[in-house]
Design a protein around this motif. Structure first.
Motif, PDB file in Angstrom:
ATOM      1  N   UNK A  15       0.852  -1.187   0.000  1.00 47.34           N
ATOM      2  CA  UNK A  15       0.000   0.000   0.000  1.00 47.34           C
ATOM      3  C   UNK A  15       0.892   1.242   0.000  1.00 47.34           C
ATOM      4  N   UNK A  16       0.985   1.924  -1.158  1.00 46.61           N
ATOM      5  CA  UNK A  16       1.913   3.051  -1.233  1.00 46.61           C
ATOM      6  C   UNK A  16       1.418   4.148  -2.166  1.00 46.61           C
TER       7      UNK A  16
ATOM      8  N   UNK B 152      -2.413   5.375  -3.827  1.00 50.24           N
ATOM      9  CA  UNK B 152      -2.718   3.946  -3.929  1.00 50.24           C
ATOM     10  C   UNK B 152      -4.146   3.714  -4.419  1.00 50.24           C
ATOM     11  N   UNK B 153      -5.089   4.491  -3.883  1.00 44.61           N
ATOM     12  CA  UNK B 153      -6.500   4.270  -4.210  1.00 44.61           C
ATOM     13  C   UNK B 153      -6.826   4.574  -5.673  1.00 44.61           C
TER      14      UNK B 153
ATOM     15  N   UNK C  40      -4.891   3.772  -8.256  1.00 43.62           N
ATOM     16  CA  UNK C  40      -4.188   2.852  -9.149  1.00 43.62           C
ATOM     17  C   UNK C  40      -5.124   1.767  -9.665  1.00 43.62           C
ATOM     18  N   UNK C  41      -4.804   1.266 -10.855  1.00 44.87           N
ATOM     19  CA  UNK C  41      -5.574   0.167 -11.426  1.00 44.87           C
ATOM     20  C   UNK C  41      -5.263  -1.119 -10.668  1.00 44.87           C
ATOM     21  N   UNK C  42      -6.085  -2.140 -10.892  1.00 49.53           N
ATOM     22  CA  UNK C  42      -5.837  -3.433 -10.250  1.00 49.53           C
ATOM     23  C   UNK C  42      -4.482  -4.008 -10.651  1.00 49.53           C
ATOM     24  N   UNK C  43      -4.107  -3.812 -11.927  1.00 51.65           N
ATOM     25  CA  UNK C  43      -2.815  -4.308 -12.392  1.00 51.65           C
ATOM     26  C   UNK C  43      -1.656  -3.632 -11.701  1.00 51.65           C
ATOM     27  N   UNK C  44      -1.758  -2.315 -11.513  1.00 56.86           N
ATOM     28  CA  UNK C  44      -0.706  -1.567 -10.823  1.00 56.86           C
ATOM     29  C   UNK C  44      -0.628  -1.964  -9.354  1.00 56.86           C
ATOM     30  N   UNK C  45      -1.791  -2.170  -8.730  1.00 53.66           N
ATOM     31  CA  UNK C  45      -1.800  -2.605  -7.327  1.00 53.66           C
ATOM     32  C   UNK C  45      -1.163  -3.986  -7.193  1.00 53.66           C
ATOM     33  N   UNK C  46      -1.429  -4.850  -8.172  1.00 49.37           N
ATOM     34  CA  UNK C  46      -0.823  -6.182  -8.147  1.00 49.37           C
ATOM     35  C   UNK C  46       0.693  -6.085  -8.289  1.00 49.37           C
ATOM     36  N   UNK C  47       1.151  -5.175  -9.136  1.00 48.56           N
ATOM     37  CA  UNK C  47       2.591  -4.967  -9.296  1.00 48.56           C
ATOM     38  C   UNK C  47       3.206  -4.454  -7.994  1.00 48.56           C
ATOM     39  N   UNK C  48       2.510  -3.542  -7.314  1.00 51.87           N
ATOM     40  CA  UNK C  48       2.996  -3.032  -6.030  1.00 51.87           C
ATOM     41  C   UNK C  48       3.041  -4.136  -4.979  1.00 51.87           C
TER      42      UNK C  48
END
Length: 376
Positions: free
Chosen positions: A290-291, A309-310, A312-320
Motif C-alpha cells: 500500500x503506497x 494507492x486508491x 491505481x488500477x488493479x494491475x498496478x496494485x498487483x505490481x505493487x
C-alpha cells in the motif's frame, strides 16, 4: 514413448541440471524471509522510543550521516516508522553503508557496512549466487524458470491414474522403507507446495523482468496495459531556481501532509538534474504494498506527479504487491511462515528427487548384473 514417460524424462533431466541452484536459491530465500524479525532481535539500533515531537527533515539527517563517513555521498533516506530509526544510504564508489539515526534528535546510532551485513550477503546469494550480477542473474533466472517447468511437470506425474492410486497420493507412508518414504516425501510435499511454489517463483521472476510484471498487470486489468501508470514525468532542466529549503525537505513535508497515515517514507536523491526525485509513502512500516508515489523536480522541488494507492488500477496494485507476495509479507507473520515452509520444501525437492533417481539407477544395475555374469 508415451506422453507421461516424456514428461518424466523432462522432469528428471531438468531437475538434475538445476537442482543445486534451486537448493541454494530456496534455502537463502527461506533465511531471508525473517530478516526483519532477526534484525530487530540482533540490531538494537533499529528500534527506539516514540517521542511527542516532529521528526527532523531529511537534509539534517543526511548531513549528520555524511559527517560520519567523510567523502561519502548521502542519498536515499528511509523513515522506517515512528518507533524505528531512520536509515540514510551512504556510498563512495563500490563502498556502501547505512547510517541509522534517531529521527527525533538526529543522534547517530550505527554505521553499518552493507557488504559485510549477513542479510545483504544472503540477498545477493539468493539473487546472484554471489557472482557478478550480470552473470549470476541469468543463472538464477534460468534455474527458476526451469523450476516452474518442473513444478508443472511434477503435477502431471503426480496426477493419479485411478481411484486406488488417488488414495496414495496425499500422505507419506512413514512406516514404509526408506526408499518409499523418500519417494512419498518428494511427491506428496511437492504436490502440496506446488501452487505456492509457483507463486514464489513467478513473483521472483517478476522482480527480475519488468516486462513480465507489466504483462501480469495487463492481464489483471483485462488486457489494459499499466505502462502509462509506470511512465516517469519529464523534468524541465531549464528550471534552475533554487528554493529556500532543500528539495528533499520540501518532498518530505509534502508527503507528510498528503499521506498523513503513512508509517514509512522513502526520499530519493537529487544528484541528477534531469531525473525526478523518487519519493514513496508506505501505509505500513516494513511493508511495500500500500503506497502513494510522488515525483518532484530535482532543482525546484515542484511536484511533478502524484499517484495515490486508491487511484491505481488493479494491475498496478498487483505490481505493487509483488514483493510482499514473494516474501509472504502480504499476510503478515503467518504469510512469512508459509513462505518459509514452502521455501524449505522447495529446497528439499532436488535432494529427494536426486535420491529417487539414484535409487532407480542402483536397482537397474542390480537387475543387469546377473545377465552380465551369465554372459561371461
Amino acid at each position: 514413448m508415451t506422453f507421461r514417460k516424456l514428461i518424466g524424462k523432462l522432469h528428471l533431466w531438468l531437475g538434475l541440471a538445476s537442482g543445486l541452484i534451486v537448493l541454494i536459491v530456496s534455502l537463502s530465500g527461506a533465511v531471508f524471509v525473517f530478516q526483519d524479525e532477526i534484525r530487530d532481535l540482533t540490531q538494537p539500533w533499529r528500534k527506539l522510543e516514540v517521542q511527542a515531537r516532529h521528526m527532523l527533515p531529511p537534509s539534517v539527517l543526511q548531513a549528520t550521516a555524511a559527517q560520519a563517513k567523510p567523502g561519502f555521498t548521502a542519498s536515499w533516506t528511509t523513515y522506517n516508522g515512528p518507533d524505528r530509526s531512520t536509515a540514510v544510504y551512504l556510498s563512495k564508489g563500490e563502498e556502501v553503508y547505512y547510517a541509522f539515526l534517531n529521527p527525533y534528535t538526529g543522534q547517530l546510532l550505527k554505521v553499518q557496512n552493507l557488504k559485510s551485513d549477513f542479510f545483504t550477503i544472503v540477498q545477493y546469494l539468493h539473487m546472484y549466487l554471489l557472482l557478478p550480477p550480470a552473470i549470476g542473474k541469468w543463472i538464477v533466472d534460468i534455474a527458476v524458470i526451469t523450476f516452474v517447468v518442473m513444478l508443472i511437470s511434477g503435477i502431471v506425474l503426480w496426477w493419479p491414474r485411478n481411484k486406488a492410486a488417488r488414495k496414495q497420493r496425499f500422505s507419506v507412508k512413514w512406516q514404509a522403507s526408506p526408499k518409499r518414504r523418500n519417494y512419498d516425501l518428494h511427491n506428496v510435499l511437492g504436490f502440496y507446495a506446488s501452487a505456492l511454489g509457483l507463486v514464489l517463483a513467478l513473483t521472483g521472476l517478476c522482480i527480475s523482468y519488468e516486462w513480465l510484471m507489466d504483462g501480469v498487470g495487463a492481464l489483471a486489468n483485462g488486457g489494459r496495459s499499466i505502462a502509462a501508470e509506470n511512465a516517469e514525468p519529464k523534468v524541465d532542466t531549464l528550471l534552475t531556481a533554487r528554493p529556500a529549503r532543500p528539495v528533499v525537505d520540501i518532498a518530505y513535508a509534502h508527503m507528510r501532509q498528503q499521506s498523513p497515515q503513512a508509517e514509512m517514507l522513502l526520499i530519493g536523491p537529487t544528484t541528477d538534474a534531469a531525473t525526478p526525485v523518487w519519493c514513496t509513502a508506505y501505509g505500513k512500516s516494513l511493508h511495500y504494498y500500500h503506497r502513494d508515489e510522488y515525483r518532484f523536480h530535482p532543482r525546484t522541488g515542484q511536484l511533478l506527479m502524484v499517484q495515490p494507492h486508491d487511484s491505481k488500477s488493479n494491475g498496478k496494485k498487483l505490481a505493487d504487491m509483488n514483493y510482499d507476495l514473494h516474501t509472504g509479507l502480504i499476510l503478515g507473520l503467518g504469510g512469512k511462515v508459509i513462505a518459509f515452509t514452502v521455501s524449505l520444501i522447495s529446497a528439499s525437492l532436488p535432494i529427494t528427487g536426486f535420491l529417487v533417481w539414484r535409487g532407480r539407477q542402483h536397482n537397474r544395475k542390480k537387475h543387469q548384473q546377473p545377465l552380465a555374469v551369465a554372459a561371461a
